[in-house]
Design a protein around this motif. Structure first.
Motif, short mmCIF file in Angstrom:
data_model
loop_
_atom_site.label_atom_id
_atom_site.label_comp_id
_atom_site.label_asym_id
_atom_site.label_seq_id
_atom_site.Cartn_x
_atom_site.Cartn_y
_atom_site.Cartn_z
N PRO A 95 1.03 -1.55 -0.24
CA PRO A 95 0.13 -0.32 -0.02
C PRO A 95 0.89 1.51 0.30
CG PRO A 95 -0.63 -1.42 1.23
CD PRO A 95 0.93 -2.19 1.29
N ASP A 96 2.07 1.66 0.47
CA ASP A 96 3.37 2.36 0.77
C ASP A 96 3.69 2.73 -0.34
OD1 ASP A 96 3.50 2.39 3.68
OD2 ASP A 96 3.14 1.25 3.24
N ILE A 97 4.11 1.68 -1.32
CA ILE A 97 4.55 2.36 -2.49
C ILE A 97 3.89 2.36 -3.66
CG2 ILE A 97 5.77 1.01 -4.55
CD1 ILE A 97 7.29 1.34 -1.54
N LEU A 98 2.46 1.73 -3.48
CA LEU A 98 1.72 2.21 -4.35
C LEU A 98 0.98 3.93 -4.51
CD1 LEU A 98 -0.49 1.73 -6.40
CD2 LEU A 98 -2.48 0.83 -4.65
N ALA A 99 1.50 3.64 -2.83
CA ALA A 99 0.88 5.58 -2.62
C ALA A 99 1.55 7.01 -3.13
CB ALA A 99 0.27 5.51 -1.37
N LEU A 100 2.89 6.23 -2.76
CA LEU A 100 4.47 6.90 -3.91
C LEU A 100 3.79 6.91 -5.17
CD1 LEU A 100 7.54 5.18 -1.88
CD2 LEU A 100 6.57 7.90 -1.54
N LEU A 101 4.08 5.78 -6.00
CA LEU A 101 3.43 5.79 -7.35
C LEU A 101 2.40 6.14 -7.94
CD1 LEU A 101 5.43 2.74 -8.01
CD2 LEU A 101 6.91 4.94 -7.52
N GLU A 102 1.27 6.34 -7.27
CA GLU A 102 0.24 6.63 -8.14
C GLU A 102 -0.52 7.94 -8.31
OE1 GLU A 102 -3.69 4.96 -5.88
OE2 GLU A 102 -3.02 5.84 -4.65
N GLY A 103 0.12 8.83 -8.35
CA GLY A 103 0.23 9.83 -9.23
C GLY A 103 0.54 10.13 -10.05
N ARG A 104 0.86 9.00 -10.74
CA ARG A 104 1.78 9.29 -11.67
C ARG A 104 1.76 8.64 -12.31
NH1 ARG A 104 7.05 12.95 -11.41
NH2 ARG A 104 7.60 12.97 -8.87
N LEU A 105 0.74 7.32 -12.29
CA LEU A 105 0.02 6.32 -13.15
C LEU A 105 -1.03 7.48 -14.03
CD1 LEU A 105 -0.65 3.96 -10.00
CD2 LEU A 105 1.42 3.63 -11.98
N ARG A 106 -0.43 6.79 -15.55
CA ARG A 106 -1.44 7.31 -17.18
C ARG A 106 -2.39 6.52 -15.83
NH1 ARG A 106 -1.48 4.14 -20.67
NH2 ARG A 106 -0.20 2.17 -20.91
N PRO A 107 -3.41 6.92 -17.08
CA PRO A 107 -5.10 6.09 -17.20
C PRO A 107 -4.52 4.76 -18.06
CG PRO A 107 -5.33 8.52 -17.33
CD PRO A 107 -4.06 8.22 -17.04
N GLY A 108 -4.56 3.56 -17.78
CA GLY A 108 -4.53 2.96 -18.14
C GLY A 108 -3.05 2.13 -17.91
N ALA A 109 -2.81 2.78 -17.10
CA ALA A 109 -0.85 1.52 -16.87
C ALA A 109 -1.77 0.60 -15.80
CB ALA A 109 -1.21 2.94 -15.47
N MET A 110 -1.22 -0.31 -15.87
CA MET A 110 -1.27 -1.20 -14.99
C MET A 110 0.09 -1.56 -13.70
SD MET A 110 -3.33 -3.25 -16.62
CE MET A 110 -3.62 -4.82 -16.20
N VAL A 111 -0.94 -2.24 -12.76
CA VAL A 111 -0.02 -3.07 -11.39
C VAL A 111 -0.31 -4.03 -11.22
CG1 VAL A 111 0.33 -2.15 -9.16
CG2 VAL A 111 -0.86 -0.33 -10.13
N VAL A 112 0.89 -4.91 -11.36
CA VAL A 112 0.78 -6.37 -10.65
C VAL A 112 1.17 -6.41 -9.45
CG1 VAL A 112 1.49 -8.38 -12.09
CG2 VAL A 112 1.39 -6.49 -13.46
N ALA A 113 0.82 -7.06 -8.71
CA ALA A 113 1.07 -7.61 -7.51
C ALA A 113 1.46 -8.13 -7.52
CB ALA A 113 0.23 -6.53 -6.73
N ASP A 114 2.44 -9.30 -7.24
CA ASP A 114 2.82 -10.98 -7.21
C ASP A 114 2.80 -11.06 -5.43
OD1 ASP A 114 2.85 -13.56 -7.79
OD2 ASP A 114 6.08 -13.31 -7.68
#
Length: 228
Positions: free
Chosen positions: A174-193
């Motif tokens: 959750p913390d890493i997503l919060a760091l990156l979230e504002g820079r994710l473009r619409p349609g970006a993919m997040v893959v969480a293993d």
């Protein structure tokens, strides 16, 4: 194309030398790696350490000899997603020995270039990952950042990120997503293993109002599409 015209297509980087034979070797080495200390821990304690925000550093210290890679299928999925999206900017949390980074960088090569930022805090793994990326001929596409991802991914990121792989300490998802979230473009993919070890993360991306379309894939991988 006439019968006399030579074919112009070349094999994808992922399926050609030096990448394909290198990955085959690395997956075998990963399968054969062991950690006597971890193998002696009760399963309940092992699961607790993996999911504990207080003790995750202890777990990854004990697991420094384990590769903890994505599966072969997930590696192929990463390549396919990055290629289909024509990704140029990718961020990875958890380099380990570089198997997933090779898949992602191979896609960048076939996309015509780009940048993979990946981060790892275990020095011995960083050295091996850089060696493997050099063997793959992909080091020029990858920036390996050493240290705690909460610091290394806090600055100097692309304005627009196409694809994120979360494969480090599960409690930090959750913390890493919060760091990156504002820079994710619409349609970006997040893959969480291994996302099942981070229920807080799953609750976040599966929330109807969170701005993602998310679903589990292949057991414990979570695929999330940034909607806007």
């Amino acid at each position: 194309m006439t019968p006399d015209t030579p074919p112009t297509d070349t094999a994808p980087t992922l399926l050609a030398a030096p990448v394909a034979p290198l990955l085959a070797r690395l997956f075998v080495e990963a399968d054969e790696a062991s950690s006597p200390v971890l193998s002696e821990l009760p399963r309940e304690e092992l699961r607790r350490l993996v999911g504990s925000r207080a003790d995750y550093l202890k777990f990854y210290g004990l697991a420094k000899d384990l590769w903890l890679p994505v599966s072969r299928g997930t590696g192929t999925l990463l390549y396919m997603l990055a290629r289909a999206m024509q990704a140029r900017n990718i961020v990875e949390f958890g380099t380990s020995f570089g198997i997933s980074a090779i898949h992602l960088a191979a896609a960048l090569r076939d996309n015509g270039g780009g940048r993979l930022i990946t981060t790892e805090f275990e020095p011995s793994k960083i050295a091996r990952a850089r060696q493997h990326l050099a063997e793959a001929g992909l080091a020029d596409l990858v920036e390996v950042r050493a240290g705690d991802a909460l610091d290394t991914l806090a600055t100097d990121l692309p304005d627009s990120i196409d694809l994120v792989l979360l494969d480090g300490a599960k409690p930090l998802y959750p913390d890493i997503l919060a760091l990156l979230e504002g820079r994710l473009r619409p349609g970006a993919m997040v893959v969480a293993d291994n996302a099942d070890y981070s229920p807080e993360y799953l609750a976040r991306v599966r929330c109807a109002s969170a701005g993602y379309l998310s679903l589990p894939f292949d057991g414990d991988v979570e695929l999330s599409l940034k909607l806007s």
